[in-house]
Structure formats: structure tokens, C-alpha cells
Scaffold this motif. Structure first.
Motif, PDB file in Angstrom:
ATOM      1  N   GLY A 153      29.012  34.160  42.598  1.00 12.72           N
ATOM      2  CA  GLY A 153      30.266  33.799  43.282  1.00 12.72           C
ATOM      3  C   GLY A 153      30.160  33.229  44.497  1.00 12.72           C
ATOM      4  O   GLY A 153      29.091  33.421  45.403  1.00 12.72           O
ATOM      5  N   ASN A 154      31.288  32.634  45.227  1.00 14.06           N
ATOM      6  CA  ASN A 154      30.960  31.888  46.428  1.00 14.06           C
ATOM      7  C   ASN A 154      32.132  32.650  47.375  1.00 14.06           C
ATOM      8  O   ASN A 154      32.029  32.167  48.716  1.00 14.06           O
ATOM      9  N   VAL A 155      32.854  33.574  47.244  1.00 18.63           N
ATOM     10  CA  VAL A 155      34.117  33.952  48.163  1.00 18.63           C
ATOM     11  C   VAL A 155      34.265  35.505  47.837  1.00 18.63           C
ATOM     12  O   VAL A 155      34.353  35.871  46.724  1.00 18.63           O
ATOM     13  N   GLU A 156      34.358  36.143  48.853  1.00 18.21           N
ATOM     14  CA  GLU A 156      35.343  37.661  48.963  1.00 18.21           C
ATOM     15  C   GLU A 156      36.413  37.240  49.561  1.00 18.21           C
ATOM     16  O   GLU A 156      36.459  37.075  50.776  1.00 18.21           O
ATOM     17  N   ALA A 157      37.704  37.240  48.928  1.00 18.26           N
ATOM     18  CA  ALA A 157      38.662  36.490  49.613  1.00 18.26           C
ATOM     19  C   ALA A 157      39.976  36.864  48.813  1.00 18.26           C
ATOM     20  O   ALA A 157      40.017  37.162  47.473  1.00 18.26           O
ATOM     21  N   ASN A 158      41.295  36.409  49.540  1.00 14.87           N
ATOM     22  CA  ASN A 158      42.411  36.141  48.982  1.00 14.87           C
ATOM     23  C   ASN A 158      42.534  34.660  48.703  1.00 14.87           C
ATOM     24  O   ASN A 158      41.968  34.030  49.455  1.00 14.87           O
ATOM     25  N   PHE A 159      43.162  34.194  47.789  1.00 13.14           N
ATOM     26  CA  PHE A 159      43.376  32.847  47.562  1.00 13.14           C
ATOM     27  C   PHE A 159      44.844  32.718  46.914  1.00 13.14           C
ATOM     28  O   PHE A 159      45.439  33.471  46.428  1.00 13.14           O
ATOM     29  N   LYS A 160      45.266  31.256  47.292  1.00 19.06           N
ATOM     30  CA  LYS A 160      46.586  30.956  46.806  1.00 19.06           C
ATOM     31  C   LYS A 160      46.363  29.595  46.254  1.00 19.06           C
ATOM     32  O   LYS A 160      45.831  28.660  46.847  1.00 19.06           O
ATOM     33  N   ALA A 161      46.834  29.473  45.034  1.00 24.40           N
ATOM     34  CA  ALA A 161      46.778  28.546  44.088  1.00 24.40           C
ATOM     35  C   ALA A 161      48.018  27.933  43.514  1.00 24.40           C
ATOM     36  O   ALA A 161      48.935  28.768  43.222  1.00 24.40           O
ATOM     37  N   ALA A 162      48.477  26.428  43.403  1.00 26.92           N
ATOM     38  CA  ALA A 162      49.543  26.103  43.083  1.00 26.92           C
ATOM     39  C   ALA A 162      49.691  26.647  41.371  1.00 26.92           C
ATOM     40  O   ALA A 162      48.477  26.231  40.689  1.00 26.92           O
ATOM     41  N   ALA A 163      50.733  27.175  40.944  1.00 28.60           N
ATOM     42  CA  ALA A 163      50.850  27.704  39.403  1.00 28.60           C
ATOM     43  C   ALA A 163      50.586  26.612  38.653  1.00 28.60           C
ATOM     44  O   ALA A 163      50.080  26.529  37.424  1.00 28.60           O
ATOM     45  N   ALA A 164      51.298  25.189  38.719  1.00 29.07           N
ATOM     46  CA  ALA A 164      51.183  23.980  37.991  1.00 29.07           C
ATOM     47  C   ALA A 164      49.746  23.366  37.978  1.00 29.07           C
ATOM     48  O   ALA A 164      49.695  23.048  36.826  1.00 29.07           O
ATOM     49  N   THR A 165      49.164  23.379  38.761  1.00 27.98           N
ATOM     50  CA  THR A 165      47.924  22.586  38.830  1.00 27.98           C
ATOM     51  C   THR A 165      46.837  23.355  39.265  1.00 27.98           C
ATOM     52  O   THR A 165      45.654  23.034  38.770  1.00 27.98           O
ATOM     53  N   GLY A 166      46.857  24.294  39.927  1.00 26.58           N
ATOM     54  CA  GLY A 166      45.571  25.318  40.263  1.00 26.58           C
ATOM     55  C   GLY A 166      45.015  24.467  41.710  1.00 26.58           C
ATOM     56  O   GLY A 166      43.891  25.107  42.125  1.00 26.58           O
ATOM     57  N   GLN A 167      45.613  23.841  42.313  1.00 24.83           N
ATOM     58  CA  GLN A 167      45.281  22.993  43.586  1.00 24.83           C
ATOM     59  C   GLN A 167      45.279  24.361  44.481  1.00 24.83           C
ATOM     60  O   GLN A 167      46.399  25.022  44.786  1.00 24.83           O
ATOM     61  N   ILE A 168      44.300  24.607  45.280  1.00 23.27           N
ATOM     62  CA  ILE A 168      44.238  25.778  46.153  1.00 23.27           C
ATOM     63  C   ILE A 168      44.901  25.424  47.463  1.00 23.27           C
ATOM     64  O   ILE A 168      44.711  24.195  48.199  1.00 23.27           O
ATOM     65  N   GLU A 169      45.773  26.184  47.824  1.00 23.22           N
ATOM     66  CA  GLU A 169      46.344  25.984  49.181  1.00 23.22           C
ATOM     67  C   GLU A 169      45.527  26.630  50.516  1.00 23.22           C
ATOM     68  O   GLU A 169      45.363  26.036  51.325  1.00 23.22           O
ATOM     69  N   TRP A 170      45.147  27.800  50.190  1.00 24.65           N
ATOM     70  CA  TRP A 170      44.078  28.366  51.111  1.00 24.65           C
ATOM     71  C   TRP A 170      43.318  29.527  50.547  1.00 24.65           C
ATOM     72  O   TRP A 170      43.485  29.964  49.423  1.00 24.65           O
ATOM     73  N   VAL A 171      42.170  29.710  51.243  1.00 28.65           N
ATOM     74  CA  VAL A 171      41.226  31.012  50.950  1.00 28.65           C
ATOM     75  C   VAL A 171      40.894  31.704  52.141  1.00 28.65           C
ATOM     76  O   VAL A 171      40.622  31.148  53.260  1.00 28.65           O
ATOM     77  N   THR A 172      41.180  32.955  51.986  1.00 25.44           N
ATOM     78  CA  THR A 172      40.827  33.814  53.298  1.00 25.44           C
ATOM     79  C   THR A 172      39.199  34.035  53.446  1.00 25.44           C
ATOM     80  O   THR A 172      38.663  33.983  52.560  1.00 25.44           O
ATOM     81  N   GLY A 173      38.941  34.364  54.558  1.00 28.30           N
ATOM     82  CA  GLY A 173      37.407  34.387  54.755  1.00 28.30           C
ATOM     83  C   GLY A 173      36.700  35.477  55.068  1.00 28.30           C
ATOM     84  O   GLY A 173      35.578  35.759  55.742  1.00 28.30           O
ATOM     85  N   CYS A 174      37.092  36.960  54.797  1.00 25.73           N
ATOM     86  CA  CYS A 174      36.601  38.163  55.111  1.00 25.73           C
ATOM     87  C   CYS A 174      35.359  38.268  54.095  1.00 25.73           C
ATOM     88  O   CYS A 174      35.656  38.114  53.054  1.00 25.73           O
TER      89      CYS A 174
END
Length: 238
Positions: free
Chosen positions: A174-195
Motif C-alpha cells: 500500500g501507499n497511504v495510511e489516510a482518509n481519502f475523499k473521491a468523487a462518487a461518479a468518477t473516483g477522482q480523488i479530491e484529497w488524501v490526508t497524510g498521517c
């Protein structure tokens, strides 16, 4: 699924003395078993559940529902629990499910890397009728799957999928340990947290994302706290 009934599934085989193999519907008012929902059940662990108006979708670590073959994903008719012909198959456990009534899509997350022998690394967007895996751009950015990483939770709020992840063993799985937010219709990532630190769940309320896990290093976020010695675990953050 409609504010009156709730479906749950883990290890149990009976509820209120009635046979229910790892999935049951309970009244959210009384907690009593909804006897009319009587699915054939799963032959091993059910770990995630979500429902549309007419169908209950279940994910977990199983290879059968009743006498029918199902590989970590299955669906049941909401009115009576009858198994429906919805047969996507993942190559690893499903830990998270979400449903969006606007796009009419089911979203799955977990420790898998493929759905129906195609690359869907840790996440997938599924057709609620056919079970076909649909394009999902989120996995171009968030790639957590296999034996050492996973997408641990998913939910849909106002047209976006919010999820959480964990990983072990560096970047192998894996590449992240995080929250992420993605557009439901496309999957385009809006942001990923970095903790850094496993995350297990989050909840969105009034513009704030609340998370549960054990973050121990948020230095990659501006103003975030650094790693300490001994390690400091932050189990709740927002």
C-alpha cells in the motif's frame, strides 16, 4: 437500510434463537430480529454490509452463500433475504461497502487486488444489478491491497466517497495510511490526508471528517504532530 431496519453480519450463527448465518436484520427501534428477512447466510465471515431500497449487499471472507458459490461478495433481496444473482468475485477479503443512490453504484474496499480477474487494487465500483466492476479512478492514487494493506471503511456523503486505509511492510502492499475523499461518479480523488498509523473508520458531520485509528505521525500535514519516542498514539482525530 431505510431507518427502520439494520443489517449486520460477522461470525454469529443464531439471533434470538433463530438460525442466521452471519447476516441478520434487526429493528432499529427494538433491536429484535426481523423474521421476514431470512437469508441462506454465508459459509464464513461477513464483514461489511450496505443496502439499497431493495437489495442488501454483503462483503467478507467467504466462498458460498447457502449452496451457491459466492466469492467475498453477495447480495440478498431486502424484503425476504432471497439470494439474488449478483456475483462479482474479489481475490481477497472485502472489509468495506458503501452505496450511492444518486449514481446507483456499490463501492467495495478491502484487502483484494482484483475483482473478476481485473485490476481493482483495494477498491472497486460495482454495478448494483449485474455486479460488473466499473471504472474507478481512485485506485490510480490510493493503492492499498493484498496481505499487508487494505481499504478499511467507505461511506458516501453528498456525492463523495470517504474512506480509510491501513498498510504494513512499507510500500510493498500500500501507499497511504489516510482518509481519502473521491468523487462518487468518477473516483477522482479530491484529497488524501497524510498521517501515519492505521485508520479503521471515519464519519463526516458538518464539514468535518472524524477518524478512528491509531495515528502516530502527522508531520506530512502542515502543523501536524511528529513521531515521538516512546510512540504517542492518537486514536481520535478530526
Amino acid at each position: 437500510h431505510d431507518g427502520v431496519e439494520r443489517a449486520d453480519g460477522v461470525y454469529f450463527t443464531t439471533v434470538d434463537g433463530e438460525p442466521r448465518n452471519r447476516i441478520a436484520a434487526l429493528s432499529s427501534t427494538t433491536g429484535e430480529l426481523i423474521s421476514s428477512f431470512a437469508p441462506v447466510g454465508l459459509n464464513s465471515q461477513g464483514r461489511a454490509v450496505v443496502a439499497s431500497d431493495d437489495t442488501v449487499y454483503v462483503g467478507g471472507s467467504f466462498n458460498g452463500a447457502g449452496n451457491a458459490a459466492r466469492t467475498n461478495l453477495a447480495a440478498f433481496r431486502a424484503t425476504d433475504g432471497a439470494l439474488v444473482d449478483w456475483t462479482p468475485a474479489s481475490d481477497g477479503p472485502v472489509w468495506a461497502l458503501a452505496y450511492d443512490p444518486v449514481t446507483d453504484n456499490v463501492y467495495a474496499g478491502g484487502r483484494f487486488t482484483e475483482i473478476d480477474n481485473e485490476d481493482h487494487y483495494g477498491m472497486g465500483r460495482l454495478d448494483p444489478q449485474t455486479g460488473s466492476a466499473l471504472p474507478w479512478a481512485a485506485t490510480d492514487v490510493v493503492r492499498n491491497g493484498g496481505t499487508g494493506a487494505a481499504v478499511t471503511s467507505m461511506s458516501v456523503v453528498d456525492g463523495f466517497v470517504y474512506g480509510t486505509t491501513y498498510r504494513t511492510g512499507g510500500d510493498t502492499f500500500g501507499n497511504v495510511e489516510a482518509n481519502f475523499k473521491a468523487a462518487a461518479a468518477t473516483g477522482q480523488i479530491e484529497w488524501v490526508t497524510g498521517c501515519h498509523g492505521d485508520l479503521y473508520s471515519n464519519y463526516v458531520l458538518d464539514g468535518v471528517v472524524y477518524q478512528a485509528g491509531h495515528a502516530h505521525n502527522c508531520i506530512d500535514i502542515g502543523g501536524g504532530f511528529p513521531e515521538t519516542s516512546p510512540t504517542s498514539w492518537q486514536h481520535l482525530l478530526a
